[in-house]
Design an enzyme around this catalytic site. Structure first.
Site, PDB file in Angstrom:
ATOM      1  N   CYS A   1      48.746  30.551  44.378  1.00  0.00           N
ATOM      2  CA  CYS A   1      48.748  29.163  43.944  1.00  0.00           C
ATOM      3  C   CYS A   1      48.753  28.504  45.359  1.00  0.00           C
ATOM      4  O   CYS A   1      49.386  29.041  46.469  1.00  0.00           O
ATOM      5  CB  CYS A   1      49.909  28.799  43.138  1.00  0.00           C
ATOM      6  SG  CYS A   1      49.648  29.966  41.743  1.00  0.00           S
TER       7      CYS A   1
ATOM      8  N   ARG B   1      41.815  29.503  48.409  1.00  0.00           N
ATOM      9  CA  ARG B   1      42.620  30.385  47.971  1.00  0.00           C
ATOM     10  C   ARG B   1      42.381  30.988  46.661  1.00  0.00           C
ATOM     11  O   ARG B   1      43.339  32.135  45.998  1.00  0.00           O
ATOM     12  CB  ARG B   1      44.062  29.988  48.049  1.00  0.00           C
ATOM     13  CG  ARG B   1      44.376  29.672  49.362  1.00  0.00           C
ATOM     14  CD  ARG B   1      45.559  28.600  49.636  1.00  0.00           C
ATOM     15  NE  ARG B   1      46.837  29.298  49.413  1.00  0.00           N
ATOM     16  CZ  ARG B   1      47.857  29.270  50.143  1.00  0.00           C
ATOM     17  NH1 ARG B   1      48.060  28.266  50.959  1.00  0.00           N
ATOM     18  NH2 ARG B   1      48.906  29.861  49.875  1.00  0.00           N
TER      19      ARG B   1
ATOM     20  N   TRP C   1      46.762  29.979  40.235  1.00  0.00           N
ATOM     21  CA  TRP C   1      46.272  31.191  39.686  1.00  0.00           C
ATOM     22  C   TRP C   1      46.817  31.933  38.796  1.00  0.00           C
ATOM     23  O   TRP C   1      48.038  32.249  39.304  1.00  0.00           O
ATOM     24  CB  TRP C   1      45.920  31.959  41.064  1.00  0.00           C
ATOM     25  CG  TRP C   1      44.833  33.263  41.169  1.00  0.00           C
ATOM     26  CD1 TRP C   1      43.835  33.322  40.766  1.00  0.00           C
ATOM     27  CD2 TRP C   1      45.681  34.608  41.456  1.00  0.00           C
ATOM     28  NE1 TRP C   1      43.320  34.739  40.698  1.00  0.00           N
ATOM     29  CE2 TRP C   1      44.394  35.291  41.160  1.00  0.00           C
ATOM     30  CE3 TRP C   1      46.756  35.077  41.838  1.00  0.00           C
ATOM     31  CZ2 TRP C   1      44.409  36.723  41.354  1.00  0.00           C
ATOM     32  CZ3 TRP C   1      46.772  36.533  42.072  1.00  0.00           C
ATOM     33  CH2 TRP C   1      45.816  37.324  41.940  1.00  0.00           C
TER      34      TRP C   1
ATOM     35  N   ASN D   1      55.243  28.325  43.344  1.00  0.00           N
ATOM     36  CA  ASN D   1      54.334  29.301  43.653  1.00  0.00           C
ATOM     37  C   ASN D   1      55.190  30.605  43.603  1.00  0.00           C
ATOM     38  O   ASN D   1      56.273  30.398  44.470  1.00  0.00           O
ATOM     39  CB  ASN D   1      53.573  29.144  44.981  1.00  0.00           C
ATOM     40  CG  ASN D   1      52.715  30.310  45.462  1.00  0.00           C
ATOM     41  OD1 ASN D   1      52.238  31.149  44.686  1.00  0.00           O
ATOM     42  ND2 ASN D   1      52.428  30.181  46.958  1.00  0.00           N
ATOM     43  N   GLY D   2      54.905  31.774  42.989  1.00  0.00           N
ATOM     44  CA  GLY D   2      55.743  33.016  43.017  1.00  0.00           C
ATOM     45  C   GLY D   2      55.870  33.498  41.506  1.00  0.00           C
ATOM     46  O   GLY D   2      55.036  32.836  40.773  1.00  0.00           O
TER      47      GLY D   2
ATOM     48  N   GLU E   1      34.842  49.777  52.866  1.00  0.00           N
ATOM     49  CA  GLU E   1      34.683  48.352  53.060  1.00  0.00           C
ATOM     50  C   GLU E   1      33.387  47.718  52.525  1.00  0.00           C
ATOM     51  O   GLU E   1      33.293  46.514  51.780  1.00  0.00           O
ATOM     52  CB  GLU E   1      35.023  47.880  54.536  1.00  0.00           C
ATOM     53  CG  GLU E   1      34.817  46.369  54.608  1.00  0.00           C
ATOM     54  CD  GLU E   1      35.831  45.676  53.906  1.00  0.00           C
ATOM     55  OE1 GLU E   1      36.738  46.122  53.329  1.00  0.00           O
ATOM     56  OE2 GLU E   1      35.511  44.448  53.947  1.00  0.00           O
TER      57      GLU E   1
ATOM     58  N   LYS F   1      33.048  44.706  49.665  1.00  0.00           N
ATOM     59  CA  LYS F   1      32.353  43.467  49.708  1.00  0.00           C
ATOM     60  C   LYS F   1      31.451  43.194  48.608  1.00  0.00           C
ATOM     61  O   LYS F   1      31.590  42.131  48.035  1.00  0.00           O
ATOM     62  CB  LYS F   1      31.406  43.528  51.338  1.00  0.00           C
ATOM     63  CG  LYS F   1      32.440  43.397  52.219  1.00  0.00           C
ATOM     64  CD  LYS F   1      32.929  41.911  52.503  1.00  0.00           C
ATOM     65  CE  LYS F   1      34.157  41.694  51.734  1.00  0.00           C
ATOM     66  NZ  LYS F   1      35.340  42.314  52.242  1.00  0.00           N
TER      67      LYS F   1
ATOM     68  N   GLU G   1      33.314  43.007  45.020  1.00  0.00           N
ATOM     69  CA  GLU G   1      34.087  41.688  44.802  1.00  0.00           C
ATOM     70  C   GLU G   1      33.716  40.438  44.455  1.00  0.00           C
ATOM     71  O   GLU G   1      34.152  39.456  44.300  1.00  0.00           O
ATOM     72  CB  GLU G   1      35.204  41.585  45.884  1.00  0.00           C
ATOM     73  CG  GLU G   1      34.798  41.259  47.243  1.00  0.00           C
ATOM     74  CD  GLU G   1      35.916  40.970  48.280  1.00  0.00           C
ATOM     75  OE1 GLU G   1      37.068  40.549  48.003  1.00  0.00           O
ATOM     76  OE2 GLU G   1      35.923  41.500  49.127  1.00  0.00           O
TER      77      GLU G   1
ATOM     78  N   HIS H   1      30.533  67.040  44.757  1.00  0.00           N
ATOM     79  CA  HIS H   1      31.727  67.812  43.774  1.00  0.00           C
ATOM     80  C   HIS H   1      32.119  66.933  42.600  1.00  0.00           C
ATOM     81  O   HIS H   1      33.224  66.877  42.325  1.00  0.00           O
ATOM     82  CB  HIS H   1      33.026  67.864  44.941  1.00  0.00           C
ATOM     83  CG  HIS H   1      32.485  68.734  46.127  1.00  0.00           C
ATOM     84  ND1 HIS H   1      32.422  70.109  45.969  1.00  0.00           N
ATOM     85  CD2 HIS H   1      32.476  68.479  47.283  1.00  0.00           C
ATOM     86  CE1 HIS H   1      32.396  70.610  47.009  1.00  0.00           C
ATOM     87  NE2 HIS H   1      32.220  69.407  47.902  1.00  0.00           N
TER      88      HIS H   1
ATOM     89  N   LYS I   1      42.428  34.313  47.867  1.00  0.00           N
ATOM     90  CA  LYS I   1      42.312  34.818  49.216  1.00  0.00           C
ATOM     91  C   LYS I   1      43.625  35.315  49.760  1.00  0.00           C
ATOM     92  O   LYS I   1      43.439  36.314  50.572  1.00  0.00           O
ATOM     93  CB  LYS I   1      42.012  33.131  50.279  1.00  0.00           C
ATOM     94  CG  LYS I   1      41.909  33.686  51.440  1.00  0.00           C
ATOM     95  CD  LYS I   1      40.637  34.680  51.735  1.00  0.00           C
ATOM     96  CE  LYS I   1      40.576  35.010  53.155  1.00  0.00           C
ATOM     97  NZ  LYS I   1      39.540  35.950  53.641  1.00  0.00           N
TER      98      LYS I   1
HETATM   99  C1  AGP Z   1      39.042  41.228  51.040  1.00  0.00           C
HETATM  100  O1  AGP Z   1      37.477  40.838  51.130  1.00  0.00           O
HETATM  101  C2  AGP Z   1      39.942  40.834  50.019  1.00  0.00           C
HETATM  102  N1  AGP Z   1      39.817  39.390  49.967  1.00  0.00           N
HETATM  103  C3  AGP Z   1      41.206  41.444  50.033  1.00  0.00           C
HETATM  104  O2  AGP Z   1      41.207  42.851  49.707  1.00  0.00           O
HETATM  105  C4  AGP Z   1      42.229  41.219  51.195  1.00  0.00           C
HETATM  106  O3  AGP Z   1      41.706  42.015  52.141  1.00  0.00           O
HETATM  107  C5  AGP Z   1      43.557  41.778  50.706  1.00  0.00           C
HETATM  108  O4  AGP Z   1      44.092  41.090  49.608  1.00  0.00           O
HETATM  109  C6  AGP Z   1      44.659  41.748  51.880  1.00  0.00           C
HETATM  110  O5  AGP Z   1      44.722  40.325  52.573  1.00  0.00           O
HETATM  111  P1  AGP Z   1      45.474  40.273  53.686  1.00  0.00           P
HETATM  112  O6  AGP Z   1      44.415  40.940  54.723  1.00  0.00           O
HETATM  113  O7  AGP Z   1      45.487  38.531  53.901  1.00  0.00           O
HETATM  114  O8  AGP Z   1      46.888  40.708  53.659  1.00  0.00           O
END
Ligand code: AGP
Length: 598
Positions: free
Chosen positions: A2, A27, A73, A99-100, A475, A479, A482, A498, A593
């Site tokens: 948030c 975010r 969020w 937020n939290g 990775e 990408k 997500e 396997h 984010k």
């Molecule tokens: C990566 O594309 C994602 N947005 C997510 O996995 C991100 O890397 C993860 O939430 C960690 O975030 P940070 O690096 O800000 O701790």
């Protein structure tokens, strides 16, 4: 995560709050709202969906000079206007943004508010009604009531509160969730991060856990346990151009394009006396350890896996890599003299922060690699090394991943023996990677064609590789899935047979990364295995290992640094696959984010 913004000054509050919320859109959120006050009368505007809808719903005829805003969020309660912030107390006297996550909100509700009918299902609405309850029941002031409620809470919070009976004041409080005070002349702000206030000021004060703030347009009073805290402000290093997309359709493409420049900036920032190096205190702290533990989440975790390779190959220090949310509750056997490295682009990830709280309790040394100076993780670890990647706005992390691996290679190099330094010029090799990246990025149209060819109508996809290429496959898969929502797995090429190869069927797209000469033939064997089962295969191959059958040739760079390069085609592939699907590349569904809830 948030977003919170509050403003109190002489200008009309609505545009300032709404612009602040727009800066926080990256975010991730599902609803937003603002609350402004004119002559002790409050006006509340809340909308599910984008900030633009909130802007259209806001009344600008109100001459309000202070207010609070929020992007939500959803954690407790579905996205709805009832659950959107700001929330008001049952008597409409108090208005709160949060937020939290409050862990004991149900217990508090049953204990004190069983007689009250709440509008929504959120923990925040319980808290603001609790404040009103004590203000009524005990005839306490807003500040007394708010501080008492804070003493009852278990969980994480960044709060901003307005009391209709205490005009021209905003109260704020912080515990575990980030909150800053923005300092202006004849105005002040409260923000969940500097981006929400950067359009008004560059001067910010970080708030620490347990601190309470009374904000007026002329004064900021920070206190903790009844004592006034004096703290210097810092200047936010955010360049305005970093915040705008410019001619780019999405931030993600801008940030992919920025990667060569980010790498050059890192080389410059970490060069001392013509050598890539890290501060001596950090070096000594690591060299006295006998094992390194890297802790991170998501893309940062994937960078950590490559970091392990560098630390063990260059510096010969045994290294383990842990998913933060696993480490906190299932820590490994920690013996000897461990050193902890936290990797976090935002520096605010709750899972990582929770692990750091434990490391600090156990009194172990820690270093945070982050893109945000002054972030919670950087403040709470012993050392910080910055990524210098510039603000990363797109939810899908790209340039931060490159930066994390580059800084990890520099740390490992700085810790290595001189024999390696004589044989391997990391600065030169990294600059070659930067040039090679530009070459790949210039071929983005080819990757766009791959996205159409291999991923049109695809429901599943695989990335496979061995060694460093396997780590990059993890990775690459993240990408793609997500932002395109195509179920994608990154898999060790040798492991497919396997079990998982059972999933390969006619036209299943399988992308293979080959940059390591010692495993290239084995991996090509795995390509044949999946091809024999109908897969549509596409290879990203380092030039010196390429054959006429390969689809995309990567310029030759040091095989140690190949992850920084071989991820770029996959970043572009994910971008174009998502573009073809018509989804929001920068703000994928369900994601934020920076994930500041565990
Ligand atoms: C990566 O594309 C994602 N947005 C997510 O996995 C991100 O890397 C993860 O939430 C960690 O975030 P940070 O690096 O800000 O701790």
């Amino acid at each position: 995560m948030c977003g919170i913004v509050g403003y109190i000054g002489n200008e009309q509050a609505q545009p300032i709050l709404l612009t602040g919320l727009e800066k926080l859109e990256y975010r991730g959120y599902d609803s937003a709202g603002i609350y402004v006050v004119e002559h002790q009368k409050g006006y509340l505007f809340k909308e599910v969906g984008r900030i633009q809808q909130l802007k259209e719903a806001t009344d600008y005829s109100i001459c309000a000079t202070y207010g609070i805003g929020h992007t939500r969020w959803a954690t407790h309660g579905v996205p709805s206007t009832q659950n959107a912030h700001p929330h008001q107390s049952f008597d409409k006297r108090f208005t709160l943004v949060h937020n939290g996550v409050i862990e004991n909100y149900q217990e508090l509700k049953e204990t004190y508010l069983s007689h009250v009918v709440l509008q929504g299902q959120t923990d925040t609405e319980v808290i603001v009604s609790l404040i009103a309850y004590f203000a009524q029941e005990k005839q306490w002031s807003a500040k007394q009531s708010f501080q008492y409620v804070l003493s009852l809470i278990h969980g994480s919070y960044a709060f901003a509160l307005i009391d209709n009976q205490t005009p021209d004041v905003i109260y704020a409080a912080k515990h575990k969730s980030p909150l800053l005070v923005g300092i202006g002349s004849q105005f002040n702000m409260v923000c969940s991060d500097a981006m929400a206030g950067i359009h008004q000021t560059r001067q910010f004060i970080e708030l620490h856990d347990g601190e309470f703030v009374t904000l007026t347009k002329a004064d900021v009073s920070i206190e903790k346990d009844g004592h006034i805290i004096q703290r210097q402000s810092y200047t936010a290093q955010i360049d305005a151009s970093d915040l705008e997309k410019g001619t780019y359709p999405f931030y993600m493409l801008k940030e992919i394009d920025e990667q060569p420049a980010v790498l050059r900036r890192i080389i410059k920032e970490y060069t001392k006396d013509n050598q890539l190096d890290i501060p001596n205190d950090v070096k000594q702290a690591i060299l006295t350890s006998d094992r390194i533990h890297i802790i991170a989440c998501g893309t940062s975790y994937h960078a950590g896996l490559v970091g392990k390779y560098y630390l063990e190959t260059f510096a010969h220090i045994p290294t383990e890599v842990h998913i933060a949310s696993e480490f906190s509750y299932h820590p490994p056997l920690i013996s000897g003299k461990p050193f902890f490295i936290f990797i976090s682009q935002s520096g605010e990830t709750a899972d990582s922060r929770q692990a750091l709280v434990k490391i600090n309790e156990w009194n172990y040394p820690s270093l945070t690699l982050t893109n945000v100076n002054g972030s919670t993780l950087s403040r709470e670890s012993n050392y910080t090394l910055l990524l210098h990647a510039g603000p990363e706005i797109a939810v899908a992390s790209t340039k931060a991943y490159i930066a994390q691996m580059a800084v990890l290679s520099i740390i490992a190099y700085a810790l290595s023996h001189d024999t390696l330094k004589d044989a391997f010029n990391l600065s030169y090799e990294l600059s070659l990677v930067s040039n090679a990246m530009e070459s790949i990025i210039s071929q983005k149209d080819d990757i766009h064609i791959f996205a159409k060819t291999y991923l049109k109508d695809a429901k599943h996809a695989f990335f496979i590789g061995r060694g460093l290429d396997y780590l990059v496959s993890l990775e690459a898969a993240l990408k793609l899935k997500e932002i395109s929502y195509i179920q994608t797995e990154g898999f060790a090429a040798g492991e497919l047979k396997h079990g998982t190869i059972a999933l390969i069927e006619q036209n299943t797209p399988v992308f293979t990364i080959i940059t390591q000469d010692e495993t290239s033939l084995n991996t090509r064997g795995n390509i044949q295995e999946v091809k024999a089962r109908g897969a549509k295969t596409c290879t990203f191959v380092m030039g010196k290992l390429a054959t006429k059958d390969d689809q995309f040739i990567l310029p030759d760079v040091s095989k140690y640094l190949s992850p920084l390069l071989s991820i770029v085609p996959s970043q572009l592939l994910a971008y174009y696959a998502t573009l073809e699907l018509g989804y929001d590349v920068d703000k994928p569904r369900n994601l934020a984010k920076s994930v500041t809830v565990e």
